[in-house]
Design a protein around this motif. Sequence first.
Motif, mmCIF file in Angstrom:
data_model
loop_
_atom_site.group_PDB
_atom_site.id
_atom_site.type_symbol
_atom_site.label_atom_id
_atom_site.label_comp_id
_atom_site.label_asym_id
_atom_site.label_seq_id
_atom_site.Cartn_x
_atom_site.Cartn_y
_atom_site.Cartn_z
ATOM 1 N N GLY A 124 0.792 -1.227 0.000
ATOM 2 C CA GLY A 124 0.000 0.000 0.000
ATOM 3 C C GLY A 124 0.824 1.277 0.000
ATOM 4 N N ALA A 125 2.133 1.176 -0.290
ATOM 5 C CA ALA A 125 3.009 2.353 -0.224
ATOM 6 C C ALA A 125 2.604 3.427 -1.233
ATOM 7 C CB ALA A 125 4.456 1.943 -0.446
ATOM 8 N N ALA A 126 2.286 3.037 -2.452
ATOM 9 C CA ALA A 126 1.948 4.010 -3.485
ATOM 10 C C ALA A 126 0.735 4.847 -3.084
ATOM 11 C CB ALA A 126 1.696 3.303 -4.815
ATOM 12 N N GLU A 127 -0.307 4.169 -2.598
ATOM 13 C CA GLU A 127 -1.524 4.881 -2.200
ATOM 14 C C GLU A 127 -1.261 5.794 -0.999
ATOM 15 O OE1 GLU A 127 -1.218 1.683 -2.662
ATOM 16 O OE2 GLU A 127 -2.524 1.200 -4.375
ATOM 17 N N ALA A 128 -0.481 5.281 -0.031
ATOM 18 C CA ALA A 128 -0.204 6.060 1.173
ATOM 19 C C ALA A 128 0.623 7.309 0.858
ATOM 20 C CB ALA A 128 0.520 5.190 2.198
ATOM 21 N N LEU A 129 1.605 7.159 -0.026
ATOM 22 C CA LEU A 129 2.435 8.309 -0.368
ATOM 23 C C LEU A 129 1.682 9.310 -1.239
ATOM 24 C CD1 LEU A 129 5.929 6.673 -0.950
ATOM 25 C CD2 LEU A 129 5.095 7.900 1.053
ATOM 26 N N MET A 130 0.779 8.809 -2.065
ATOM 27 C CA MET A 130 -0.056 9.706 -2.860
ATOM 28 C C MET A 130 -0.895 10.585 -1.927
ATOM 29 S SD MET A 130 -0.372 10.185 -6.117
ATOM 30 C CE MET A 130 -1.454 10.892 -7.351
ATOM 31 N N GLU A 131 -1.425 9.969 -0.899
ATOM 32 C CA GLU A 131 -2.207 10.720 0.084
ATOM 33 C C GLU A 131 -1.326 11.731 0.824
ATOM 34 O OE1 GLU A 131 -4.721 9.912 4.216
ATOM 35 O OE2 GLU A 131 -4.258 8.235 2.886
ATOM 36 N N LEU A 132 -0.111 11.295 1.180
ATOM 37 C CA LEU A 132 0.806 12.167 1.902
ATOM 38 C C LEU A 132 1.115 13.430 1.097
ATOM 39 C CD1 LEU A 132 2.921 12.839 4.121
ATOM 40 C CD2 LEU A 132 4.557 11.455 2.819
ATOM 41 N N PHE A 133 1.458 13.263 -0.181
ATOM 42 C CA PHE A 133 1.895 14.407 -0.972
ATOM 43 C C PHE A 133 0.745 15.263 -1.497
ATOM 44 C CE2 PHE A 133 5.792 11.785 -1.203
ATOM 45 C CZ PHE A 133 6.661 12.728 -0.669
ATOM 46 N N HIS A 134 -0.464 14.919 -1.104
ATOM 47 C CA HIS A 134 -1.597 15.788 -1.405
ATOM 48 C C HIS A 134 -2.109 16.509 -0.157
ATOM 49 C CE1 HIS A 134 -1.669 13.806 -5.330
ATOM 50 N NE2 HIS A 134 -2.400 14.830 -5.721
ATOM 51 N N ARG A 135 -1.341 16.410 0.923
ATOM 52 C CA ARG A 135 -1.701 17.167 2.119
ATOM 53 C C ARG A 135 -1.517 18.667 1.862
ATOM 54 N NH1 ARG A 135 0.835 14.059 7.426
ATOM 55 N NH2 ARG A 135 -0.076 11.993 7.037
ATOM 56 N N PRO A 136 -2.297 19.497 2.520
ATOM 57 C CA PRO A 136 -2.186 20.945 2.298
ATOM 58 C C PRO A 136 -0.905 21.545 2.862
ATOM 59 C CG PRO A 136 -3.779 20.465 4.028
ATOM 60 C CD PRO A 136 -3.422 19.155 3.421
ATOM 61 N N GLU A 137 -0.236 20.805 3.776
ATOM 62 C CA GLU A 137 1.007 21.296 4.372
ATOM 63 C C GLU A 137 1.975 20.142 4.562
ATOM 64 O OE1 GLU A 137 1.628 24.415 7.815
ATOM 65 O OE2 GLU A 137 1.490 22.400 8.720
ATOM 66 N N LEU A 138 3.227 20.355 4.139
ATOM 67 C CA LEU A 138 4.293 19.362 4.315
ATOM 68 C C LEU A 138 5.545 20.105 4.754
ATOM 69 C CD1 LEU A 138 3.896 17.061 1.175
ATOM 70 C CD2 LEU A 138 3.579 16.365 3.554
ATOM 71 N N LEU A 139 5.862 20.031 6.014
ATOM 72 C CA LEU A 139 7.007 20.751 6.546
ATOM 73 C C LEU A 139 8.246 19.858 6.574
ATOM 74 C CD1 LEU A 139 5.294 22.562 9.567
ATOM 75 C CD2 LEU A 139 5.836 23.530 7.328
ATOM 76 N N ILE A 140 9.355 20.401 6.083
ATOM 77 C CA ILE A 140 10.631 19.702 6.184
ATOM 78 C C ILE A 140 11.698 20.714 6.580
ATOM 79 C CG2 ILE A 140 10.021 18.006 4.405
ATOM 80 C CD1 ILE A 140 12.074 19.544 2.581
ATOM 81 N N GLU A 141 12.829 20.208 7.050
ATOM 82 C CA GLU A 141 13.971 21.079 7.319
ATOM 83 C C GLU A 141 14.774 21.225 6.037
ATOM 84 O OE1 GLU A 141 16.335 19.826 10.629
ATOM 85 O OE2 GLU A 141 15.274 21.199 11.960
ATOM 86 N N LYS A 142 15.045 22.456 5.661
ATOM 87 C CA LYS A 142 15.750 22.744 4.412
ATOM 88 C C LYS A 142 16.735 23.870 4.644
ATOM 89 C CE LYS A 142 14.582 23.941 -0.424
ATOM 90 N NZ LYS A 142 15.239 25.255 -0.559
ATOM 91 N N ARG A 143 17.912 23.769 4.025
ATOM 92 C CA ARG A 143 18.911 24.818 4.176
ATOM 93 C C ARG A 143 18.537 26.039 3.342
ATOM 94 N NH1 ARG A 143 22.900 23.928 7.384
ATOM 95 N NH2 ARG A 143 23.526 21.787 7.886
ATOM 96 N N THR A 144 18.638 27.203 3.932
ATOM 97 C CA THR A 144 18.357 28.449 3.236
ATOM 98 C C THR A 144 19.597 28.893 2.459
ATOM 99 O OG1 THR A 144 19.108 29.829 5.071
ATOM 100 C CG2 THR A 144 16.818 29.093 5.122
ATOM 101 N N LYS A 145 19.474 29.998 1.728
ATOM 102 C CA LYS A 145 20.619 30.529 0.986
ATOM 103 C C LYS A 145 21.753 30.944 1.911
ATOM 104 C CE LYS A 145 18.089 32.097 -3.093
ATOM 105 N NZ LYS A 145 17.721 33.255 -3.946
ATOM 106 N N ARG A 146 21.420 31.189 3.179
ATOM 107 C CA ARG A 146 22.440 31.544 4.169
ATOM 108 C C ARG A 146 22.993 30.312 4.875
ATOM 109 N NH1 ARG A 146 19.820 36.939 7.101
ATOM 110 N NH2 ARG A 146 19.692 38.220 5.194
ATOM 111 N N LYS A 147 22.661 29.127 4.343
ATOM 112 C CA LYS A 147 23.161 27.843 4.851
ATOM 113 C C LYS A 147 22.620 27.489 6.237
ATOM 114 C CE LYS A 147 25.676 27.591 1.150
ATOM 115 N NZ LYS A 147 25.274 26.719 0.026
ATOM 116 N N GLN A 148 21.521 28.139 6.619
ATOM 117 C CA GLN A 148 20.906 27.836 7.898
ATOM 118 C C GLN A 148 19.727 26.895 7.688
ATOM 119 O OE1 GLN A 148 19.923 31.860 9.065
ATOM 120 N NE2 GLN A 148 21.821 32.098 10.235
ATOM 121 N N LEU A 149 19.463 26.041 8.690
ATOM 122 C CA LEU A 149 18.324 25.135 8.607
ATOM 123 C C LEU A 149 17.049 25.857 9.013
ATOM 124 C CD1 LEU A 149 19.670 21.752 10.071
ATOM 125 C CD2 LEU A 149 18.857 22.171 7.748
#
Length: 220
Positions: A124-149
Motif C-alpha cells: 500500500g506504499a503508493a496509495e499512502a504516499l499519494m495521500e501524503l503528498f496531497h496534504r495541504p502542508e508538508l514541513l521539512i527542514e531545508k537549508r536556506t541561501k544563508r546555509k541555515q536550517l
Amino acid sequence: MSKLRLLFVKEGTAAYISHLDLLRTVQRAFPRTELEIKHSQGFHPHPIISIVLPLPVAQSSDCELLDFEVTQDTDGSGIAEKLNEGLPEGLRVLDCYEAKRPVRELAYLRADMEMEYDHGVPEGAAEALMELFHRPELLIEKRTKRKQLAEVDIAPMIRSIAFAEEKDLLRAAVTVRAQNPGLNPQLLEKAIARYRPDLSPDFVRVRRRELLDEAGEIFR
C-alpha cells in the motif's frame, strides 16, 4: 555578439561532477568550437558562462541548460558536435541555439524518482504516499541561501506527482517548482521520513526529464 544556450545530458559517472568542475570541463572544450567567449571586465576576467539551474551532485538529467556569450554573430549551428568531441563520458550536448527566452520564465522541472526498498515495497506504499503528498502542508527542514536550517512548507511547490509500484522499487513522476523558491525532488524523501518513516526508501535516485514554463510548456 551572440548569447547562446546549450541543451545537454548529464548522466553516469558525470553525475558526480560538481557544478564548478562542470563549468571548467565545458570551458576546456570550447576551443574546439573556434568561438571567442566573452569575458567579464576587471582585474580578473573570466568567461561569461552560467548553468541555468545547477543540478545537485549525484543526480542525472536529460535537460541541462548552459548559457554563454560569444563575440561573433552566430546561431549556434554545428557547435554541439564540436563540443562533444572534447567532453568526457556522461556529458553530451544535444543542441546549441540562440538564448531568446529569459531564465525568469523557467517555472517547473519534471523528474523521475526511483525509490528502492531492500525488502520489497511496503504494501500500500503508493496509495499512502499519494495521500501524503496531497496534504495541504508538508514541513521539512531545508537549508536556506544563508546555509541555515529552517522549516519550509514544500506542499505549494509540488505541482503533480504519480507513483508506479514494482517488486523492490517505487517509481515517482514529479513536477515541482524550479525557482523562487525551488524544490529539489530529492527532498521529497525528507517528507516521507518525517510523516511516514515506515515507508522511507533505502535508496533514492533522481533524473531530471524536462524544464517547463509557467504554462507547463517545455522551456528552451
